[in-house]
Design an enzyme around this catalytic site. Structure first.
Site, PDB file in Angstrom:
ATOM      1  N   ASP A   1     -17.100 155.351 118.221  1.00  0.00           N
ATOM      2  CA  ASP A   1     -17.498 155.834 116.899  1.00  0.00           C
ATOM      3  C   ASP A   1     -16.554 156.939 116.428  1.00  0.00           C
ATOM      4  OD1 ASP A   1     -18.808 156.804 114.687  1.00  0.00           O
ATOM      5  OD2 ASP A   1     -20.754 157.036 115.656  1.00  0.00           O
TER       6      ASP A   1
ATOM      7  N   TYR B   1      -5.645 143.415 126.254  1.00  0.00           N
ATOM      8  CA  TYR B   1      -5.755 144.769 126.812  1.00  0.00           C
ATOM      9  C   TYR B   1      -7.219 145.013 127.176  1.00  0.00           C
ATOM     10  CZ  TYR B   1      -5.113 149.859 127.096  1.00  0.00           C
ATOM     11  OH  TYR B   1      -5.050 151.164 127.510  1.00  0.00           O
TER      12      TYR B   1
ATOM     13  N   GLN C   1      -9.797 147.168 128.295  1.00  0.00           N
ATOM     14  CA  GLN C   1     -10.238 148.544 128.507  1.00  0.00           C
ATOM     15  C   GLN C   1     -11.745 148.670 128.375  1.00  0.00           C
ATOM     16  OE1 GLN C   1      -8.113 152.169 127.068  1.00  0.00           O
ATOM     17  NE2 GLN C   1      -9.893 152.434 125.724  1.00  0.00           N
TER      18      GLN C   1
ATOM     19  N   GLY D   1     -10.126 141.621 122.555  1.00  0.00           N
ATOM     20  CA  GLY D   1      -9.542 140.661 121.624  1.00  0.00           C
ATOM     21  C   GLY D   1      -8.545 139.738 122.297  1.00  0.00           C
TER      22      GLY D   1
ATOM     23  N   GLY E   1     -21.610 141.614  89.773  1.00  0.00           N
ATOM     24  CA  GLY E   1     -22.147 140.453  90.477  1.00  0.00           C
ATOM     25  C   GLY E   1     -21.079 139.550  91.062  1.00  0.00           C
TER      26      GLY E   1
ATOM     27  N   GLU F   1     -11.991 152.537 119.563  1.00  0.00           N
ATOM     28  CA  GLU F   1     -11.955 153.730 120.430  1.00  0.00           C
ATOM     29  C   GLU F   1     -13.301 154.440 120.441  1.00  0.00           C
ATOM     30  OE1 GLU F   1      -8.361 156.262 120.606  1.00  0.00           O
ATOM     31  OE2 GLU F   1      -7.928 155.407 118.650  1.00  0.00           O
TER      32      GLU F   1
ATOM     33  N   ARG G   1     -12.125 142.090  82.462  1.00  0.00           N
ATOM     34  CA  ARG G   1     -13.569 141.939  82.298  1.00  0.00           C
ATOM     35  C   ARG G   1     -14.030 142.805  81.134  1.00  0.00           C
ATOM     36  NH1 ARG G   1     -18.040 138.704  83.550  1.00  0.00           N
ATOM     37  NH2 ARG G   1     -19.909 139.996  83.767  1.00  0.00           N
TER      38      ARG G   1
ATOM     39  N   THR H   1     -15.084 151.933 114.484  1.00  0.00           N
ATOM     40  CA  THR H   1     -15.596 152.084 115.847  1.00  0.00           C
ATOM     41  C   THR H   1     -14.561 151.693 116.901  1.00  0.00           C
ATOM     42  OG1 THR H   1     -16.702 149.924 115.565  1.00  0.00           O
ATOM     43  CG2 THR H   1     -18.049 151.891 115.320  1.00  0.00           C
TER      44      THR H   1
END
Length: 676
Positions: A432, A142, A144, A184, A407, A430, A316, A428
């Site tokens: 910001d 596409y 644009q 893309g 870490g 379309e 953890r 971002t």
């Protein structure tokens, strides 16, 4: 006293946490996956992928970008081989693509190129190409965004000039800045594209941006067609989107048949006359589809972040010594659970809300196909706001989850760094998010002015879901109540507060529109969207009784949604206090304490259920691909295993020794010797 085995303890802690949950996993999982049938379909597809050697992830972190692209195309090809082999439906194939945990070029074909073409192509064009597009007989993108104007569609420079003599359109890039950019799948993959270009008709009249179907590469040898220059734009920040070939394209007076204009709505006659579409915004349908799907996909991404962070925090142990003589599990520290449990709530909200939005879009698409645009403006307003909130929240949640793991969270083997890099550009898309906020504000002000027009009496009948909060301003308005800590245990309290915030800030904006403050667009858009989300959460909570959950399970899941509401209130305290919406009864000098104490209590009540609530997402270890989020909790064992595959560890002495380390050592030793 026998030595304590820390690695074995992780497994013990995870098993204990899993046993402590009171939830029936299959019930909650069915709720999240929209039914047991949907879950079972996903499980079977995932199982096939996980057992296939093509989808092995062991070497992924050590690949170059070119290798990641090549692997990505191999994954894509294999999915469609499996589709044919197993007779998968389109839905099952979509599940497979989504499950791959890779940003693949085919994604843009599926979410942008194909939907736009199917929605806006003329019947003859559909008849010729729809099957090829559906079966991936051609691969699309596409086109644009442009180098100099991004997604500012009204300022795009690419032209499509109609030539009456030959009944063709001429696609042309008149300037460097008109180069299509960031597309893309364009760099190396796509054979065809939908190109956004200014329609120029005889006499030079500009009719603004329209869509055109253009072949980009030969179907015989994949070479770029004459008159077109195409390439990849290079690596992205933080190594994100490595498998996707985001590309550029420059058109040099490329001719296409007149029939290749997507002309279901807007058309050009053989004589070059323009036929207007029934609605100027009909072309927005494709973009609304992308936004609608972003809500669901964002929710599942947050689910991964929550699962990994909660599992690691459960096993953890660090810091203070607890009653069992061991260091405390870090999930028991307020500074940890206060950060990661809200991520869990975000996932639950957006997964369910995304399903609602997808259904709404399907209704919209059906209406648009009949020329009915009555739902378009409402869908545009809702999806604009949700795109901003979901993408901003997702990026923030991924980083919060990663940091919560200390870490080890910085290791690529933790898995969240890769997800962060891949999701980061969502804020971002379309343009910001701060620019997209303006669309929400424009819709909100329009609703406000329409409601309080001098020519008519204000009623709630004209209010759509996106502006339902404005009912609070219709006389006689209700006075703002005071709230106690107990009141915040009810979702109604937070929903009402968030709706009041939206109503008053929109009213303020309408009255100061000629002299706005610097952040008003962002604050209005956020308030309006969060009021909509809050109302939707209220409806979700009200329907929990019909999901098959027990009463106790409804209470627990209800707390997850309540946590979203109350933490949203906390995040909006500046405006809530500025408009004097939040008051505390009992003479307290701090009206915000009730909010924060409610958050604390909700978190501590949800802690015993955290593993069960995150297990309900149904992720396998293969899907998460995280040493710190393994199902059995043995994170140190998993991390150790990952490290052994590091290429640097395959030789005792690195190549750099002879080239750099040895000369440096010898030089330093020579310089350090006492001079004779």
């Amino acid at each position: 006293m026998s030595a304590h085995d820390v690695n074995e303890q992780t497994g013990v802690d995870m098993l204990k946490a899993r046993r402590s949950t009171t939830l029936a996993l299959d019930t909650i999982r069915s709720f999240l996956h929209n039914g047991e049938d949907q879950w079972e379909t996903r499980r079977k597809v995932t199982q096939i992928l996980e057992r296939d050697a093509v989808f092995d992830k062991a070497r992924r972190e050590f690949m170059s970008r070119t290798e990641r692209y090549t692997r990505g195309m191999a994954l894509t090809n294999r999915v469609y081989e499996l589709q044919e082999l197993h007779s998968w439906t389109q839905h099952e194939t979509s599940i497979a693509i989504a499950t791959l945990d890779e940003q693949l070029p085919i994604s843009l074909h599926n979410v942008a190129f194909q939907p736009v073409f199917m929605l806006q192509a003329s019947p003859p064009l559909l008849a010729k190409y729809s099957d090829l597009i559906a079966t991936k007989g051609i691969l699309g993108c596409y086109l644009q965004t442009e180098l100099g104007h991004g997604t500012n569609v009204s300022r795009l420079e690419t032209t499509a000039t109609f030539i009456p003599e030959t009944q063709e359109f001429e696609i042309h890039s008149p300037t460097t800045t008109s180069s299509k950019w960031w597309i893309g799948g364009l760099g190396k993959t796509a054979t065809h594209g939908v190109v956004q270009a200014k329609l120029i008709l005889p006499g030079g009249k500009d009719f603004g941006p329209h869509l055109f179907f253009v072949q980009l590469r030969s179907m015989h040898d994949h070479k770029v067609l004459p008159g077109i220059k195409i390439g990849d734009i290079g690596p992205k920040a933080l190594g994100g989107f490595s498998p996707t070939d985001n590309g550029f394209a420059v058109f040099d007076h490329v001719r296409i048949p007149k029939e290749h204009m997507l002309s279901k709505f807007a058309q050009v006659t053989r004589d070059g006359e323009y036929v207007k579409p029934p609605h100027a915004k009909l072309s927005y349908g494709g973009m609304l589809y992308i936004r609608a799907n972003m809500v669901t996909s964002g929710g599942w991404l947050m689910a991964k972040a929550a699962t990994v962070a909660i599992r690691y925090a459960t096993v953890r142990r660090q810091g203070e010594i607890g009653p069992d003589g061991l260091e405390r599990q870090i999930i028991t520290y307020p500074s940890v659970y206060y950060r990661i449990l809200p991520i869990l709530s975000h996932a639950y909200v957006f997964i369910r809300l995304g399903k609602t939005l997808t259904k709404a879009f399907d209704t919209l698409a059906g209406n648009l196909s009949r020329g009915d645009t009555s739902l378009l403006a409402e869908m545009h307003a809702i999806t604009s706001g949700l795109k901003v909130v979901v993408s901003s929240t997702g990026v923030q949640d991924l980083e919060i989850a990663r940091r919560s793991m200390g870490g080890h969270g910085y290791s690529a083997f933790a898995g969240l760094g890769r997800l962060y890099a891949d999701y980061l550009p969502s804020v971002t898309y379309e343009g910001d998010n701060f620019v997209l906020d303006q669309q929400v504000v424009r819709a909100a002000l329009k609703s406000y002015r329409s409601l309080f027009s001098e020519s008519k009496e204000s009623t709630t009948q004209s209010l759509l879901p996106s502006s339902r909060y404005l009912r609070l301003l219709i006389p006689p308005t209700r006075s703002l109540p005071s709230f106690t800590e107990d009141d915040f245990r009810s979702p109604t309290t937070s929903i009402l507060l968030l709706e009041w915030r939206a109503a008053l800030i929109v009213e303020k904006n309408a009255r100061t529109v000629d002299d706005p403050d610097a952040s008003i667009n962002q604050r209005v858009a956020k308030a309006v969207t969060e009021a909509f989300i809050a109302a939707q959460i209220g409806e979700i909570i009200n329907t929990l009784g019909s999901t098959g959950m027990t009463e106790s399970e409804q209470i627990i899941v209800g707390k997850v949604y309540l946590l979203y509401l109350v933490t949203t209130v906390e995040a909006g305290l500046v405006d809530l206090l500025s408009f004097n919406i939040l008051n505390s009864s009992g003479g307290s000098r701090d009206p915000t304490r009730s909010v924060r104490m409610t958050i604390k209590k909700l978190c501590t009540e949800l802690l015993p259920e955290a593993i069960g609530l995150s297990d309900a997402f149904g992720f396998t270890d293969w899907e998460l691909d995280s040493a710190l989020g393994v199902y059995d909790g043995k994170v140190y064992e998993a991390l150790w295993k990952c490290v052994q595959s590091e290429p640097l560890n395959q030789t005792e002495v690195p190549t750099a020794y002879e080239e750099s380390i040895k000369p440096m050592l010898l030089r330093g030793q020579r310089q350090a010797r006492p001079k004779l």
